[in-house]
Scaffold this active site. Structure first.
Site, PDB file in Angstrom:
ATOM      1  N   ARG A   1     -32.248  16.738  19.954  1.00  0.00           N
ATOM      2  CA  ARG A   1     -32.322  16.516  21.509  1.00  0.00           C
ATOM      3  C   ARG A   1     -33.264  17.393  22.208  1.00  0.00           C
ATOM      4  NH1 ARG A   1     -26.415  14.611  23.671  1.00  0.00           N
ATOM      5  NH2 ARG A   1     -25.715  13.898  21.729  1.00  0.00           N
TER       6      ARG A   1
ATOM      7  N   ARG B   1     -14.582   4.380  28.698  1.00  0.00           N
ATOM      8  CA  ARG B   1     -14.468   4.699  27.237  1.00  0.00           C
ATOM      9  C   ARG B   1     -13.166   5.195  26.659  1.00  0.00           C
ATOM     10  NH1 ARG B   1     -19.262   7.951  24.401  1.00  0.00           N
ATOM     11  NH2 ARG B   1     -18.542   9.564  26.333  1.00  0.00           N
TER      12      ARG B   1
ATOM     13  N   LYS C   1     -25.547   4.885  21.933  1.00  0.00           N
ATOM     14  CA  LYS C   1     -25.980   5.386  20.839  1.00  0.00           C
ATOM     15  C   LYS C   1     -24.757   5.169  19.549  1.00  0.00           C
ATOM     16  CE  LYS C   1     -26.431   9.586  22.408  1.00  0.00           C
ATOM     17  NZ  LYS C   1     -26.053   9.260  23.891  1.00  0.00           N
TER      18      LYS C   1
ATOM     19  N   ARG D   1     -24.554  16.146  31.940  1.00  0.00           N
ATOM     20  CA  ARG D   1     -25.152  15.575  30.557  1.00  0.00           C
ATOM     21  C   ARG D   1     -26.359  14.880  31.002  1.00  0.00           C
ATOM     22  NH1 ARG D   1     -19.679  12.820  28.931  1.00  0.00           N
ATOM     23  NH2 ARG D   1     -20.971  11.855  27.275  1.00  0.00           N
TER      24      ARG D   1
ATOM     25  N   ARG E   1     -12.283  11.441  26.653  1.00  0.00           N
ATOM     26  CA  ARG E   1     -12.967  12.637  26.101  1.00  0.00           C
ATOM     27  C   ARG E   1     -12.905  13.745  27.299  1.00  0.00           C
ATOM     28  NH1 ARG E   1     -18.460  10.955  22.972  1.00  0.00           N
ATOM     29  NH2 ARG E   1     -19.449  12.529  24.681  1.00  0.00           N
TER      30      ARG E   1
HETATM   31  P1  AP5 Z   1     -21.091   5.067  23.134  1.00  0.00           P
HETATM   32  O1  AP5 Z   1     -21.488   4.045  21.938  1.00  0.00           O
HETATM   33  O2  AP5 Z   1     -20.097   5.884  23.078  1.00  0.00           O
HETATM   34  O3  AP5 Z   1     -22.349   5.801  23.921  1.00  0.00           O
HETATM   35  P2  AP5 Z   1     -23.116   7.017  23.266  1.00  0.00           P
HETATM   36  O4  AP5 Z   1     -24.446   7.062  23.717  1.00  0.00           O
HETATM   37  O5  AP5 Z   1     -22.771   7.429  21.842  1.00  0.00           O
HETATM   38  O6  AP5 Z   1     -22.510   8.050  24.434  1.00  0.00           O
HETATM   39  P3  AP5 Z   1     -21.880   9.629  24.242  1.00  0.00           P
HETATM   40  O7  AP5 Z   1     -21.044   9.927  25.518  1.00  0.00           O
HETATM   41  O8  AP5 Z   1     -21.303   9.668  22.884  1.00  0.00           O
HETATM   42  O9  AP5 Z   1     -23.378  10.232  24.335  1.00  0.00           O
HETATM   43  P4  AP5 Z   1     -23.774  11.819  24.245  1.00  0.00           P
HETATM   44  O10 AP5 Z   1     -24.910  12.130  24.056  1.00  0.00           O
HETATM   45  O11 AP5 Z   1     -23.344  12.386  25.709  1.00  0.00           O
HETATM   46  O12 AP5 Z   1     -22.354  12.477  23.614  1.00  0.00           O
HETATM   47  P5  AP5 Z   1     -22.401  13.344  22.119  1.00  0.00           P
HETATM   48  O13 AP5 Z   1     -21.121  12.963  21.715  1.00  0.00           O
HETATM   49  O14 AP5 Z   1     -23.688  12.746  21.172  1.00  0.00           O
HETATM   50  O15 AP5 Z   1     -20.792   4.006  24.392  1.00  0.00           O
HETATM   51  C1  AP5 Z   1     -20.232   4.270  25.641  1.00  0.00           C
HETATM   52  C2  AP5 Z   1     -19.281   3.631  26.101  1.00  0.00           C
HETATM   53  O16 AP5 Z   1     -19.974   2.445  26.465  1.00  0.00           O
HETATM   54  C3  AP5 Z   1     -18.197   3.216  25.118  1.00  0.00           C
HETATM   55  O17 AP5 Z   1     -16.806   2.815  25.664  1.00  0.00           O
HETATM   56  C4  AP5 Z   1     -18.841   1.566  24.513  1.00  0.00           C
HETATM   57  O18 AP5 Z   1     -17.690   0.953  24.006  1.00  0.00           O
HETATM   58  C5  AP5 Z   1     -19.486   1.289  25.762  1.00  0.00           C
HETATM   59  N1  AP5 Z   1     -20.786   0.399  25.373  1.00  0.00           N
HETATM   60  C6  AP5 Z   1     -21.470   0.649  24.341  1.00  0.00           C
HETATM   61  N2  AP5 Z   1     -22.626  -0.178  24.239  1.00  0.00           N
HETATM   62  C7  AP5 Z   1     -22.286  -1.027  25.279  1.00  0.00           C
HETATM   63  C8  AP5 Z   1     -23.088  -2.080  25.541  1.00  0.00           C
HETATM   64  N3  AP5 Z   1     -24.422  -2.521  25.372  1.00  0.00           N
HETATM   65  N4  AP5 Z   1     -22.733  -2.789  26.958  1.00  0.00           N
HETATM   66  C9  AP5 Z   1     -21.359  -2.273  27.259  1.00  0.00           C
HETATM   67  N5  AP5 Z   1     -20.717  -1.420  26.939  1.00  0.00           N
HETATM   68  C10 AP5 Z   1     -21.195  -0.534  25.913  1.00  0.00           C
HETATM   69  O19 AP5 Z   1     -22.632  14.656  22.650  1.00  0.00           O
HETATM   70  C11 AP5 Z   1     -21.438  15.351  23.210  1.00  0.00           C
HETATM   71  C12 AP5 Z   1     -22.063  16.976  23.403  1.00  0.00           C
HETATM   72  O20 AP5 Z   1     -21.964  17.574  22.208  1.00  0.00           O
HETATM   73  C13 AP5 Z   1     -23.200  16.954  24.221  1.00  0.00           C
HETATM   74  O21 AP5 Z   1     -23.039  17.025  25.478  1.00  0.00           O
HETATM   75  C14 AP5 Z   1     -23.651  18.396  23.573  1.00  0.00           C
HETATM   76  O22 AP5 Z   1     -22.904  19.476  24.244  1.00  0.00           O
HETATM   77  C15 AP5 Z   1     -23.307  18.308  22.270  1.00  0.00           C
HETATM   78  N6  AP5 Z   1     -24.427  17.866  21.253  1.00  0.00           N
HETATM   79  C16 AP5 Z   1     -24.470  16.649  20.695  1.00  0.00           C
HETATM   80  N7  AP5 Z   1     -25.578  16.640  19.901  1.00  0.00           N
HETATM   81  C17 AP5 Z   1     -26.216  17.630  20.091  1.00  0.00           C
HETATM   82  C18 AP5 Z   1     -27.398  18.111  19.752  1.00  0.00           C
HETATM   83  N8  AP5 Z   1     -28.306  17.612  19.143  1.00  0.00           N
HETATM   84  N9  AP5 Z   1     -27.783  19.477  20.370  1.00  0.00           N
HETATM   85  C19 AP5 Z   1     -27.078  20.257  21.063  1.00  0.00           C
HETATM   86  N10 AP5 Z   1     -25.872  20.072  21.705  1.00  0.00           N
HETATM   87  C20 AP5 Z   1     -25.357  18.608  21.031  1.00  0.00           C
END
Ligand code: AP5
Length: 211
Positions: free
Chosen positions: A90, A124, A15, A167, A156
């Site tokens: 979400r 990552r 994402k 997650r 992270r």
């Molecule tokens: P990356 O682009 O970092 O993936 P991502 O989907 O952004 O992954 P996240 O782990 O950040 O998602 P998440 O939803 O668990 O965490 P968030 O920070 O939103 O890519 C991942 C890796 O793969 C990287 O190394 C990248 O280089 C590689 N990659 C990317 N695309 C690729 C491809 N096509 N091919 C190969 N490799 C690739 O949330 C964290 C926490 O915050 C949640 O657990 C929750 O506690 C809280 N939170 C966040 N939003 C909310 C909400 N709306 N409501 C409640 N709690 C929330």
């Protein structure tokens, strides 16, 4: 093309990688609730202290915190002409809160299998400014150092296998109804999130441009 986009998908689904490129292409801000929450944690704010335990356990942070920071961010002047929301909403209650403002014009969900999620998250590395690398797929030029700002790369805190499992379970349980909600409104675009980031980006662009 649409200028108010929501990007959803499993943890590690790409994402953030996609959202930052789309935001640059469209000239709108990339608003990631995960990044905003990690910043609050890093600053040891009252809000960050409340959010941290939920994040480290792989659970959703309560709505009143997430909706507040997102609403505040969407009210900033640079978001007046559009935005890319990464990881919000979400839960159905968050989708409703977004409708109370200006809702999305399109919602993209990246579809990535669970085993790929574990591989991507294990590899990552991020710098404190948020630049994202992958030691297997897109490594920095110098190991452990950000190409852009020279800062040290870190893993992270929510990257352990146990937390990633939680997650993923949270995503399937809480976010599937959000996907159904947007599907019912005719806004949902399901896009294959496998392949390299360039392929995923091109796939999403052509899907959105033809809609
Ligand atoms: P990356 O682009 O970092 O993936 P991502 O989907 O952004 O992954 P996240 O782990 O950040 O998602 P998440 O939803 O668990 O965490 P968030 O920070 O939103 O890519 C991942 C890796 O793969 C990287 O190394 C990248 O280089 C590689 N990659 C990317 N695309 C690729 C491809 N096509 N091919 C190969 N490799 C690739 O949330 C964290 C926490 O915050 C949640 O657990 C929750 O506690 C809280 N939170 C966040 N939003 C909310 C909400 N709306 N409501 C409640 N709690 C929330």
């Amino acid at each position: 093309m649409h200028r108010r986009l929501v990007i959803l998908g499993p943890p590690g689904g790409g994402k953030g990688t996609l959202a930052s490129r789309l935001a640059e292409h469209l000239g709108v801000p990339h608003i990631s609730t995960g990044d905003m929450l990690r910043l609050e944690v890093a600053h040891a704010s009252a809000l960050g202290s409340r959010a941290q335990a939920f994040m480290n356990a792989g659970e959703l942070v309560p709505d009143e915190i997430v909706v507040e920071i997102t609403t505040r961010r969407l009210a900033e002047p640079d978001a007046a002409d559009g935005w890319i929301l990464d990881g919000f909403p979400r839960e159905l209650s968050q989708a409703q809160a977004l409708e109370d403002q200006l809702g999305p014009e399109a919602v993209v969900v990246l579809q990535v299998p669970d085993d790929e999620v574990f591989i991507r998250i294990a590899g990552r590395r991020t710098c404190p400014s948020g630049h994202v690398y992958n030691v297997r797929r897109s490594p920095p030029k110098t190991p452990g150092v950000c190409d852009i700002d020279g800062l040290p790369l870190q893993q992270r805190e929510d990257a352990s296998e146990e937390v990633v499992e939680e997650r993923l379970a949270t995503y399937k349980r809480e976010t599937t109804p959000v996907l159904d909600y947007y599907d019912g409104k005719g806004l949902l675009h399901r896009v294959d999130g496998t392949g390299d980031p360039d392929q995923v980006y091109e796939r999403v662009l052509s899907e959105l441009e033809s809609s």
